[in-house]
Design a protein around this motif. Structure first.
Motif, PDB file in Angstrom:
ATOM      1  N   PRO A 292      -3.779  97.082  77.628  1.00 23.24           N
ATOM      2  CA  PRO A 292      -2.418  96.605  78.233  1.00 23.24           C
ATOM      3  C   PRO A 292      -2.079  95.310  77.578  1.00 23.24           C
ATOM      4  O   PRO A 292      -3.100  94.491  77.147  1.00 23.24           O
ATOM      5  CB  PRO A 292      -2.980  96.208  79.625  1.00 23.24           C
ATOM      6  CG  PRO A 292      -4.279  97.103  79.856  1.00 23.24           C
ATOM      7  CD  PRO A 292      -4.815  97.218  78.509  1.00 23.24           C
TER       8      PRO A 292
ATOM      9  N   LYS B 278      -2.937 101.140  85.311  1.00 26.62           N
ATOM     10  CA  LYS B 278      -2.419 100.548  84.119  1.00 26.62           C
ATOM     11  C   LYS B 278      -3.671  99.838  83.415  1.00 26.62           C
ATOM     12  O   LYS B 278      -3.313  98.797  82.828  1.00 26.62           O
ATOM     13  CB  LYS B 278      -1.267  99.584  84.414  1.00 26.62           C
ATOM     14  CG  LYS B 278      -0.038 100.360  84.854  1.00 26.62           C
ATOM     15  CD  LYS B 278       0.985  99.209  85.420  1.00 26.62           C
ATOM     16  CE  LYS B 278       2.078  99.994  86.171  1.00 26.62           C
ATOM     17  NZ  LYS B 278       3.303  99.222  86.510  1.00 26.62           N
TER      18      LYS B 278
ATOM     19  N   TYR C 274       0.384  89.236  84.509  1.00 26.85           N
ATOM     20  CA  TYR C 274       1.220  88.839  85.463  1.00 26.85           C
ATOM     21  C   TYR C 274       2.044  89.844  86.303  1.00 26.85           C
ATOM     22  O   TYR C 274       2.870  89.438  87.270  1.00 26.85           O
ATOM     23  CB  TYR C 274       2.208  87.686  84.895  1.00 26.85           C
ATOM     24  CG  TYR C 274       1.446  86.422  84.387  1.00 26.85           C
ATOM     25  CD1 TYR C 274       0.758  85.632  84.908  1.00 26.85           C
ATOM     26  CD2 TYR C 274       1.123  86.400  82.743  1.00 26.85           C
ATOM     27  CE1 TYR C 274       0.130  84.390  84.587  1.00 26.85           C
ATOM     28  CE2 TYR C 274       0.559  85.437  82.346  1.00 26.85           C
ATOM     29  CZ  TYR C 274      -0.112  84.364  83.117  1.00 26.85           C
ATOM     30  OH  TYR C 274      -0.846  83.349  82.503  1.00 26.85           O
ATOM     31  N   ASP C 275       2.050  91.007  85.880  1.00 20.60           N
ATOM     32  CA  ASP C 275       2.745  91.882  86.385  1.00 20.60           C
ATOM     33  C   ASP C 275       2.192  92.411  87.954  1.00 20.60           C
ATOM     34  O   ASP C 275       0.772  92.241  88.181  1.00 20.60           O
ATOM     35  CB  ASP C 275       2.979  93.193  85.675  1.00 20.60           C
ATOM     36  CG  ASP C 275       3.908  93.098  84.449  1.00 20.60           C
ATOM     37  OD1 ASP C 275       4.543  92.006  84.443  1.00 20.60           O
ATOM     38  OD2 ASP C 275       3.722  93.841  83.466  1.00 20.60           O
ATOM     39  N   ASP C 276       2.946  92.758  88.797  1.00 18.91           N
ATOM     40  CA  ASP C 276       2.600  93.408  90.094  1.00 18.91           C
ATOM     41  C   ASP C 276       1.857  92.360  90.996  1.00 18.91           C
ATOM     42  O   ASP C 276       1.006  92.734  91.517  1.00 18.91           O
ATOM     43  CB  ASP C 276       1.474  94.723  89.747  1.00 18.91           C
ATOM     44  CG  ASP C 276       2.209  95.589  89.025  1.00 18.91           C
ATOM     45  OD1 ASP C 276       3.427  96.043  89.116  1.00 18.91           O
ATOM     46  OD2 ASP C 276       1.540  96.292  88.132  1.00 18.91           O
TER      47      ASP C 276
ATOM     48  N   LYS D 201      -6.099  98.006  84.602  1.00 20.15           N
ATOM     49  CA  LYS D 201      -6.394  96.940  85.219  1.00 20.15           C
ATOM     50  C   LYS D 201      -7.330  96.831  86.568  1.00 20.15           C
ATOM     51  O   LYS D 201      -7.503  96.034  87.056  1.00 20.15           O
ATOM     52  CB  LYS D 201      -5.119  95.982  85.591  1.00 20.15           C
ATOM     53  CG  LYS D 201      -4.350  95.492  84.427  1.00 20.15           C
ATOM     54  CD  LYS D 201      -3.151  94.589  85.051  1.00 20.15           C
ATOM     55  CE  LYS D 201      -1.987  95.358  85.435  1.00 20.15           C
ATOM     56  NZ  LYS D 201      -0.884  94.186  85.860  1.00 20.15           N
TER      57      LYS D 201
ATOM     58  N   TYR E 166       2.719  89.336  93.627  1.00 21.55           N
ATOM     59  CA  TYR E 166       3.788  88.766  94.452  1.00 21.55           C
ATOM     60  C   TYR E 166       3.963  87.372  94.349  1.00 21.55           C
ATOM     61  O   TYR E 166       3.087  86.715  94.641  1.00 21.55           O
ATOM     62  CB  TYR E 166       3.617  89.196  95.709  1.00 21.55           C
ATOM     63  CG  TYR E 166       3.789  90.922  96.141  1.00 21.55           C
ATOM     64  CD1 TYR E 166       5.117  91.398  95.705  1.00 21.55           C
ATOM     65  CD2 TYR E 166       2.784  91.715  96.839  1.00 21.55           C
ATOM     66  CE1 TYR E 166       5.154  92.635  96.025  1.00 21.55           C
ATOM     67  CE2 TYR E 166       2.785  92.836  96.642  1.00 21.55           C
ATOM     68  CZ  TYR E 166       4.209  93.557  96.448  1.00 21.55           C
ATOM     69  OH  TYR E 166       4.401  94.802  96.473  1.00 21.55           O
TER      70      TYR E 166
ATOM     71  N   GLU F 166       0.418  89.963  78.513  1.00 24.58           N
ATOM     72  CA  GLU F 166       1.550  89.274  79.646  1.00 24.58           C
ATOM     73  C   GLU F 166       1.440  90.364  80.510  1.00 24.58           C
ATOM     74  O   GLU F 166       2.085  89.831  81.926  1.00 24.58           O
ATOM     75  CB  GLU F 166       2.922  89.447  78.923  1.00 24.58           C
ATOM     76  CG  GLU F 166       3.498  90.517  78.535  1.00 24.58           C
ATOM     77  CD  GLU F 166       3.158  90.846  76.802  1.00 24.58           C
ATOM     78  OE1 GLU F 166       4.030  91.719  76.490  1.00 24.58           O
ATOM     79  OE2 GLU F 166       2.232  90.037  76.481  1.00 24.58           O
ATOM     80  N   ALA F 167       0.937  91.392  80.776  1.00 23.04           N
ATOM     81  CA  ALA F 167       0.843  92.632  81.754  1.00 23.04           C
ATOM     82  C   ALA F 167      -0.043  91.934  83.032  1.00 23.04           C
ATOM     83  O   ALA F 167      -0.059  92.317  83.997  1.00 23.04           O
ATOM     84  CB  ALA F 167       0.343  93.791  81.406  1.00 23.04           C
TER      85      ALA F 167
ATOM     86  N   GLN G  95      -3.873 101.301  79.000  1.00 25.89           N
ATOM     87  CA  GLN G  95      -2.488 101.173  79.743  1.00 25.89           C
ATOM     88  C   GLN G  95      -2.076 102.381  80.444  1.00 25.89           C
ATOM     89  O   GLN G  95      -1.202 102.459  81.284  1.00 25.89           O
ATOM     90  CB  GLN G  95      -1.533 100.781  78.472  1.00 25.89           C
ATOM     91  CG  GLN G  95      -0.032 100.242  79.293  1.00 25.89           C
ATOM     92  CD  GLN G  95       0.954  99.869  78.123  1.00 25.89           C
ATOM     93  OE1 GLN G  95       0.521  99.592  77.032  1.00 25.89           O
ATOM     94  NE2 GLN G  95       2.018  99.111  78.606  1.00 25.89           N
TER      95      GLN G  95
END
Length: 374
Positions: free
Chosen positions: A354, A141, A360-362, A143, A364, A357-358, A136
């Motif tokens: 991480p 992060k 789905y972050d970043d 990913k 659009y 649920e991350a 993370q």
């Protein structure tokens, strides 16, 4: 000190209609000039570098080397998964470039061999190693992994895994600099294999048409994966490719940090005036294309001969011959760098993964698709 100028004479034939010449039976002779920045030609005073700059350059090149060596070790221990493309042997390009740029203003983008550039631009060994570990606290992060380093603060826009796909992105970033009038330039690094992607030629054509502040830098490390440039290029002098797009071309020695720095200073100055250019920097990678590549397509004798040109050893020899540093001082720097890299491994190992649920972050999803402001 001005660079040495090489001149290439090229002959083109006049257009013809129904087998008959439409203008003249004589050929049209075109003379093209390309700048050349030979290794061993430039000293630090020619580049406006201080002794303090030289210490930081040497430290940074060593940091890249020790970071990559430790990364290879961690890959073997399965701490790092996926792909891993090491920058060992090419450190003069990243470091020499960094000292020609206005960090935080100018933009940089590259392909998947991105660790060295990230460290040269000032990204920390902690955030870089954590990204390799998929943690993370990594620069992406956890990913992005090895091929997708990013730093908005440093204006480092990747790290891209698809060969040649980032080159048009570089033209877009350069267009943004021009549109906003912020004085910045974009430097796009690519490998010799990417030259034969259509995106390369399309991007160069648009950059020239729009007079974009961009430098396309070919890191020619002699092999596109396992095929030598001599076998894959009809003309292995890749710097000539810019001539088709009315773009200056040049050649620099990627095993000499001063050659790279001087070439980049000149090309960055051109870009700030709205003149895009193509710079081929000839270097050599000492490891395989990736960790899965044993490199059996080249002989041990070839590899050993290139190790005599090691860019770190060349800079070290210069510092000692010019009596700028004592050998003991340089040894201390090496030990400090090794300690920093070891600490980055511990940092990465202790960084959390991480959260699920991350994923789905970043991403659009909004209806109006707000674009990233660079």
């Amino acid at each position: 000190m001005a660079p040495m100028i090489d001149t290439l004479d090229a002959v083109t034939q006049p257009a013809s209609t129904n087998g008959q010449s439409s203008v003249s039976a004589d050929s049209i002779k075109v003379s093209l000039s390309f700048s050349h920045y030979p290794g061993g030609r430039f000293a630090h005073v020619d580049l406006g570098l201080s002794v303090a700059d030289l210490e930081e350059m040497y430290r940074n090149m060593l940091l890249q080397r020790r970071f990559e060596e430790r990364s290879a070790q961690m890959y073997g221990k399965q701490k790092i998964a996926g792909f891993l493309h090491l920058y060992i042997g090419q450190e003069a390009i990243s470091t020499g470039s960094a000292y020609a740029l206005e960090l935080g203003v100018d933009s940089v983008i590259t392909a998947y061999r991105d660790h060295g550039l990230a460290l040269a631009l000032g990204m920390s060994s902690n955030e870089c190693m954590a990204e390799l570990f998929g943690r993370q606290d990594g620069c992406s992060k956890g990913k992005g992994g090895s091929m997708h380093f990013f730093s908005r603060e440093k204006r480092f826009f990747g790290g891209h895994g698809i060969v040649g796909a980032h080159i048009p992105v570089a033209a877009g970033i350069a267009f943004a600099h021009k549109y906003k009038g912020d004085g910045g330039v974009c430097v796009c690094y690519l490998g010799d294999g990417a030259v034969w992607q259509g995106a390369f030629h399309e991007a160069l054509n648009l950059a020239s048409l729009y007079e974009l502040p961009v430098i396309f830098v070919i890191e020619n490390n002699q092999y596109a994966m396992g095929t030598s440039v001599d076998r894959s290029a009809a003309d292995p002098n890749l710097f000539k490719q810019g001539a088709s797009y009315a773009m200056p071309g040049a050649l620099a020695d990627g095993m000499d940090v001063f050659s790279v720095c001087r070439a980049m200073q000149d090309h960055v100055a051109m870009a700030r005036e709205g003149h895009p250019s193509l710079l081929e920097i000839r270097t050599y990678r000492y490891r395989g294309h990736s960790m899965s590549d044993p490199g059996k397509y080249r002989t041990k004798a070839e590899l050993d001969s290139h190790k005599n040109e090691d860019p770190i050893l060349r800079l070290k020899s210069y510092l000692l011959e010019q009596e700028l540093f004592a050998i003991e001082t340089l040894d201390v720097i090496d030990e400090e760098v090794k300690t920093e890299v070891l600490e980055s491994v511990e940092f990465a190992d202790n960084s959390p993964l991480p959260p699920l649920e991350a994923i789905y972050d970043d991403v659009y999803t909004q209806q109006d698709f707000p674009f990233l402001l660079i």
